[in-house]
Write a protein that holds these residues in place. Structure first.
Motif, short mmCIF file in Angstrom:
data_model
loop_
_atom_site.label_atom_id
_atom_site.label_comp_id
_atom_site.label_asym_id
_atom_site.label_seq_id
_atom_site.Cartn_x
_atom_site.Cartn_y
_atom_site.Cartn_z
N ASP A 104 33.22 -61.24 73.42
CA ASP A 104 34.02 -60.00 73.40
C ASP A 104 34.64 -59.75 74.78
N ASN A 129 29.96 -55.89 70.98
CA ASN A 129 28.71 -56.09 70.26
C ASN A 129 27.54 -56.01 71.22
N THR A 173 28.44 -60.58 72.89
CA THR A 173 29.00 -59.76 73.96
C THR A 173 29.89 -60.55 74.90
N GLU A 178 32.38 -53.97 66.87
CA GLU A 178 31.01 -54.04 66.39
C GLU A 178 30.91 -53.73 64.90
N ASP A 179 30.39 -52.56 64.55
CA ASP A 179 29.98 -52.29 63.18
C ASP A 179 31.10 -52.32 62.15
N ASP A 222 36.92 -50.87 68.15
CA ASP A 222 35.60 -51.32 67.72
C ASP A 222 35.59 -52.80 67.35
N LYS A 246 35.30 -61.25 63.50
CA LYS A 246 35.22 -60.88 64.92
C LYS A 246 36.16 -61.70 65.81
N THR A 257 23.05 -59.67 70.58
CA THR A 257 23.67 -60.33 69.43
C THR A 257 24.21 -61.72 69.75
#
Length: 293
Positions: A77, A67, A74, A31-32, A29, A39, A71
Motif C-alpha cells: 500500500d 491495510n 501495508t 482496507e475493508d 480506503d 487491492k 496483514t
C-alpha cells in the motif's frame, strides 16, 4: 477535522464525486471496502487520484487507509501511494503507540525516497478494533509527532469480542463499546491528537446521526467519520462553532490576554478560571479548522 469521509479506493467514480462532498478529509480506503483480489487495482486507482488532485488549491485533505500492519499488505500500500504524497495515512487495527512508531519509521523511508519533507505525512489511528488495543489507549502520548488523530471503531471490536451486537434497543452503544469510545477520547486528548468519533452506519437516518454527533461534540470529540456523502453536511454543521460561540470564546480569550493571563478573570459578572480559557481556545481552534480545505 470536522468530517472525514470514507471512499472506496477501487472506485474512480466515487473518488471523483467525493471531492465535492464538503468533507474536510477524504479517507481513501484500501482496507475493508476493497476485496483482497481488488487491492492491487485499488492501489493504482488511489495513487492516480492522489496524483491528479494533490496540487489543487482548494481540496479536502487526502488520507489513505492502508491495510493493518499484520496483514502483509501495508508495505505494498505504502509503496504505491507514497509516490503521490498523500497528506496522511490512516492506520487501522492499531494495537498501541508502538504501531504508530512502526508506521512512522516506514513513512520516513518513503518520504526520503520521494524527496518529501521528513514528517510531512500525518497519521490517524483507528485505536479500538481489538480487545487488547483498548488496554493500550494511553500509549499513544509521545508516540510520534506525526499523530494527528485517534478514532475508534465498533464493528471490528464487536467481532473480536464475539458480541451479538454493539447497540442497545434504544440505539445507543452498549457498555463495552461505550467504554471503548470514552477511553479513545481520553487517549486522544492525552496524546494531544484530535479525538474523532466513529461512523454512524445507518446512512439514511440523519436525525440519529445528528443526535450521536451532538453527543460526541458535547463530550469533547472534534469531528466524526462518515460512510456516505449525505452525512457530511450534518457532521459539518454540528462540529462547526456557531458565530455566537466563536464571539464568546474570543471575548474570554481576550479578557485573559488583557489581564496578563492570570488564573482568574471577571467577565459579564462571572468569574472565569483557566479551564474556561482552555475551552475557549479549543472552540477557536475548531473554528479555524472548519475553514481549512
Amino acid at each position: 477535522m470536522r468530517s472525514l469521509l470514507f471512499v472506496p479506493g477501487d472506485s474512480e467514480r466515487k473518488l471523483e464525486k467525493s471531492l465535492t462532498s464538503g468533507a474536510d478529509v477524504l479517507l481513501i480506503d484500501l482496507e475493508d471496502s476493497v476485496a483482497f483480489e481488488a487491492k492491487p487495482k485499488a492501489r493504482e486507482i488511489a495513487t492516480a487520484f492522489l496524483t491528479a488532485n494533490r496540487e489543487q488549491e482548494t481540496r479536502p485533505r487526502l488520507y489513505v487507509r492502508v491495510n493493518a500492519l499484520d496483514t502483509g499488505e501495508t508495505d505494498a500500500d505504502l509503496a504505491a501511494v507514497m509516490r503521490a504524497a498523500p497528506d496522511g495515512i490512516m492506520l487501522p487495527k492499531s494495537i498501541s503507540g508502538r504501531d504508530v512508531q512502526h508506521l512512522a519509521a516506514k513513512l520516513a523511508v518513503h518520504e526520503a525516497e520521494q524527496g518529501l519533507a521528513d514528517g510531512a505525512t500525518r497519521v490517524i489511528v483507528v485505536a479500538t478494533e481489538t480487545a487488547v488495543s483498548v488496554f493500550n489507549l494511553g500509549t499513544y502520548a509521545g508516540s510520534s509527532p506525526r499523530l494527528a488523530g485517534l478514532t475508534w471503531g465498533a464493528e471490528d471490536l464487536s467481532a473480536d469480542l464475539g458480541a451479538l451486537g454493539n447497540r442497545t434497543a434504544d440505539g445507543r452503544y452498549s457498555g463495552p463499546f461505550w467504554l471503548a469510545r470514552n477511553l479513545c477520547l481520553f487517549g486522544a486528548v492525552a496524546a494531544e491528537a484530535a479525538p474523532i468519533d466513529t461512523v454512524f452506519t445507518n446512512f439514511r437516518d440523519m436525525d440519529g446521526l445528528r443526535v450521536e454527533a451532538l453527543e460526541a461534540l458535547n463530550d469533547g470529540f472534534t469531528g466524526k467519520m462518515a460512510i456516505h456523502p449525505g452525512q457530511v453536511p450534518v457532521i459539518n454543521e454540528v462540529f462547526t462553532p456557531s458565530p455566537e460561540e466563536i464571539a464568546k470564546a474570543q471575548r474570554v480569550f481576550e479578557a485573559f490576554a488583557a489581564a496578563g493571563n492570570p488564573g482568574v478573570v471577571g467577565l459579564d459578572g462571572e468569574m472565569l478560571d483557566r479551564p474556561h480559557l482552555r475551552r475557549a481556545e479549543k472552540i477557536l481552534a475548531r473554528a479555524g479548522l472548519a475553514v481549512i480545505a
